[in-house]
Write a protein that holds these residues in place. Sequence first.
Motif, PDB file in Angstrom:
ATOM      1  N   THR A  66      -1.535 -12.844  -3.024  1.00 31.56           N
ATOM      2  CA  THR A  66      -1.093 -11.853  -2.276  1.00 31.56           C
ATOM      3  C   THR A  66      -1.042 -12.012  -4.566  1.00 31.56           C
ATOM      4  O   THR A  66       0.367 -13.056  -4.862  1.00 31.56           O
ATOM      5  CB  THR A  66       0.691 -10.869  -2.257  1.00 31.56           C
ATOM      6  OG1 THR A  66       0.250 -10.843  -0.964  1.00 31.56           O
ATOM      7  CG2 THR A  66       0.961  -9.879  -3.095  1.00 31.56           C
ATOM      8  N   SER A 108       1.252 -10.474  -8.274  1.00 31.71           N
ATOM      9  CA  SER A 108       1.647  -9.297  -8.383  1.00 31.71           C
ATOM     10  C   SER A 108       2.658  -9.804 -10.162  1.00 31.71           C
ATOM     11  O   SER A 108       2.126 -10.653 -10.446  1.00 31.71           O
ATOM     12  CB  SER A 108       3.150  -9.183  -7.829  1.00 31.71           C
ATOM     13  OG  SER A 108       3.736 -10.897  -8.495  1.00 31.71           O
ATOM     14  N   LYS A 144       2.601   5.472  -9.663  1.00 35.21           N
ATOM     15  CA  LYS A 144       1.307   5.613  -8.106  1.00 35.21           C
ATOM     16  C   LYS A 144       0.712   4.686  -8.642  1.00 35.21           C
ATOM     17  O   LYS A 144       0.074   4.246  -9.925  1.00 35.21           O
ATOM     18  CB  LYS A 144       0.901   7.210  -8.006  1.00 35.21           C
ATOM     19  CG  LYS A 144       1.581   8.196  -7.121  1.00 35.21           C
ATOM     20  CD  LYS A 144       1.307   8.944  -6.656  1.00 35.21           C
ATOM     21  CE  LYS A 144       2.166  10.234  -5.623  1.00 35.21           C
ATOM     22  NZ  LYS A 144       1.411  11.274  -5.598  1.00 35.21           N
ATOM     23  N   PRO A 145      -0.444   3.835  -7.592  1.00 38.47           N
ATOM     24  CA  PRO A 145      -1.777   2.415  -7.894  1.00 38.47           C
ATOM     25  C   PRO A 145      -2.117   3.876  -7.693  1.00 38.47           C
ATOM     26  O   PRO A 145      -2.893   4.923  -7.671  1.00 38.47           O
ATOM     27  CB  PRO A 145      -1.135   1.974  -7.043  1.00 38.47           C
ATOM     28  CG  PRO A 145      -1.018   3.220  -5.613  1.00 38.47           C
ATOM     29  CD  PRO A 145      -0.198   3.660  -6.561  1.00 38.47           C
ATOM     30  N   THR A 146      -3.724   3.490  -9.327  1.00 36.09           N
ATOM     31  CA  THR A 146      -4.228   4.057  -9.384  1.00 36.09           C
ATOM     32  C   THR A 146      -5.596   3.260 -10.551  1.00 36.09           C
ATOM     33  O   THR A 146      -5.430   2.048 -10.276  1.00 36.09           O
ATOM     34  CB  THR A 146      -4.742   4.787 -10.507  1.00 36.09           C
ATOM     35  OG1 THR A 146      -4.788   4.032 -11.599  1.00 36.09           O
ATOM     36  CG2 THR A 146      -3.299   5.779 -10.073  1.00 36.09           C
ATOM     37  N   ASP A 147      -6.679   3.008  -9.873  1.00 35.03           N
ATOM     38  CA  ASP A 147      -8.358   2.205  -9.881  1.00 35.03           C
ATOM     39  C   ASP A 147      -7.888   1.671 -11.760  1.00 35.03           C
ATOM     40  O   ASP A 147      -8.405   0.568 -11.818  1.00 35.03           O
ATOM     41  CB  ASP A 147      -8.919   2.754 -10.335  1.00 35.03           C
ATOM     42  CG  ASP A 147      -9.759   3.002  -8.503  1.00 35.03           C
ATOM     43  OD1 ASP A 147      -8.748   2.628  -7.722  1.00 35.03           O
ATOM     44  OD2 ASP A 147     -10.328   3.774  -8.018  1.00 35.03           O
ATOM     45  N   LYS A 158      -6.815  -4.357  -6.885  1.00 37.81           N
ATOM     46  CA  LYS A 158      -6.574  -3.485  -7.027  1.00 37.81           C
ATOM     47  C   LYS A 158      -5.567  -3.505  -6.489  1.00 37.81           C
ATOM     48  O   LYS A 158      -4.663  -4.208  -5.649  1.00 37.81           O
ATOM     49  CB  LYS A 158      -7.188  -2.889  -6.188  1.00 37.81           C
ATOM     50  CG  LYS A 158      -8.649  -2.186  -6.730  1.00 37.81           C
ATOM     51  CD  LYS A 158     -10.156  -1.421  -6.323  1.00 37.81           C
ATOM     52  CE  LYS A 158     -11.183  -0.805  -6.425  1.00 37.81           C
ATOM     53  NZ  LYS A 158     -11.673   0.001  -5.660  1.00 37.81           N
ATOM     54  N   ILE A 159      -4.656  -2.644  -7.053  1.00 35.03           N
ATOM     55  CA  ILE A 159      -3.074  -2.838  -8.051  1.00 35.03           C
ATOM     56  C   ILE A 159      -2.941  -1.879  -6.586  1.00 35.03           C
ATOM     57  O   ILE A 159      -3.304  -0.447  -6.276  1.00 35.03           O
ATOM     58  CB  ILE A 159      -2.920  -2.177  -9.047  1.00 35.03           C
ATOM     59  CG1 ILE A 159      -2.568  -2.764  -9.497  1.00 35.03           C
ATOM     60  CG2 ILE A 159      -1.011  -1.604  -8.780  1.00 35.03           C
ATOM     61  CD1 ILE A 159      -1.724  -1.773 -10.820  1.00 35.03           C
ATOM     62  N   SER A 160      -2.188  -1.792  -5.086  1.00 40.05           N
ATOM     63  CA  SER A 160      -1.601  -1.416  -4.659  1.00 40.05           C
ATOM     64  C   SER A 160      -0.019  -0.958  -3.844  1.00 40.05           C
ATOM     65  O   SER A 160       0.031  -0.053  -3.529  1.00 40.05           O
ATOM     66  CB  SER A 160      -1.809  -1.848  -2.916  1.00 40.05           C
ATOM     67  OG  SER A 160      -1.824  -2.655  -3.095  1.00 40.05           O
ATOM     68  N   GLN A 161       0.889  -2.117  -4.437  1.00 40.12           N
ATOM     69  CA  GLN A 161       2.590  -2.009  -4.564  1.00 40.12           C
ATOM     70  C   GLN A 161       2.765  -1.820  -6.094  1.00 40.12           C
ATOM     71  O   GLN A 161       2.211  -2.028  -7.149  1.00 40.12           O
ATOM     72  CB  GLN A 161       2.637  -3.088  -4.103  1.00 40.12           C
ATOM     73  CG  GLN A 161       1.996  -3.113  -2.537  1.00 40.12           C
ATOM     74  CD  GLN A 161       1.387  -5.275  -2.536  1.00 40.12           C
ATOM     75  OE1 GLN A 161       2.656  -6.029  -3.262  1.00 40.12           O
ATOM     76  NE2 GLN A 161       0.639  -5.787  -1.746  1.00 40.12           N
ATOM     77  N   ALA A 207      -0.507  -6.611  -5.897  1.00 39.12           N
ATOM     78  CA  ALA A 207      -2.348  -6.668  -4.635  1.00 39.12           C
ATOM     79  C   ALA A 207      -2.555  -7.752  -3.859  1.00 39.12           C
ATOM     80  O   ALA A 207      -1.686  -8.542  -4.456  1.00 39.12           O
ATOM     81  CB  ALA A 207      -3.102  -6.114  -5.640  1.00 39.12           C
ATOM     82  N   THR A 208      -3.220  -7.402  -2.883  1.00 40.55           N
ATOM     83  CA  THR A 208      -3.315  -8.754  -1.459  1.00 40.55           C
ATOM     84  C   THR A 208      -4.728  -8.473  -1.669  1.00 40.55           C
ATOM     85  O   THR A 208      -5.375  -7.141  -1.567  1.00 40.55           O
ATOM     86  CB  THR A 208      -2.543  -7.823  -0.449  1.00 40.55           C
ATOM     87  OG1 THR A 208      -1.061  -8.029  -1.084  1.00 40.55           O
ATOM     88  CG2 THR A 208      -2.795  -8.831   0.247  1.00 40.55           C
TER      89      THR A 208
END
Length: 235
Positions: free
Chosen positions: A111, A113, A161-164, A205-208, A220-221
């Motif tokens: 993970t 961060s 919100k996470p985006t690409d 990719k960012i997810s949190q 991101a994980t």
Amino acid sequence: MRKVLVVLLILVIVGVIAADRIGVRVAEDRIAQEVAAQSDLTQRPDVTIHGIPFLTQVIGGEYDHIELGIGDWTQQGVTVTDVKVDMRGVEAALSQVAGGNTANVTARTATVSAVAPYELIKKNAPREVRRIEPKGDDLAVDVQTSVLGIQVNGTGVLQLKPTDRGIAVSPVSIETEGGPRIPLSALKQQLTWVVRVPALPLGAKISQIQPTPEGVRVGATAQNVKLNDLQRVQR
């Protein structure tokens, strides 16, 4: 005789503990050297190998938890801070650790961060946004703008919100200070933007997303990664 045996036992235990702690420091130092070399970092990362005893993990070639503190990370002219890599289920043969060849150390999950400072958030924000601070999972802002020639001062709550491309920011509520009440729809376009975050280590990719006092922490994980994958980022 019994006292002598007790003393000897204590000395053995102390010696084993000392050897264990020395071993973990050596391994942490070698991993830090390898990561710095593979990733072209300007400073060596802080490495922490969790779990006691360490020597049994070495013999088994499997480590429950390894943390890397990388610090600042810059890509495409954008810098994020307090970059951390949390690796779980790490596998490394004893010969690799002993020989300092840690490039092929693998982790079941990693993970990543980092903190996008509020200076970066504000730099990307529309000129109508005057102040930004955390508010739970959202951001609180001061707003100064005009709608149909009417000057509007107020406060707002923005969601993340996470985006690409990074962090998408958009308003969920606006409260005006005196004057006519302005509907959210009239300001939504003006107060919507994207904060471009540089590609993180491992190319994940960012997810949190979580606001903190220092900035917005993104995470991101990635699955089944190698230590030398730290140099790989998505362009």
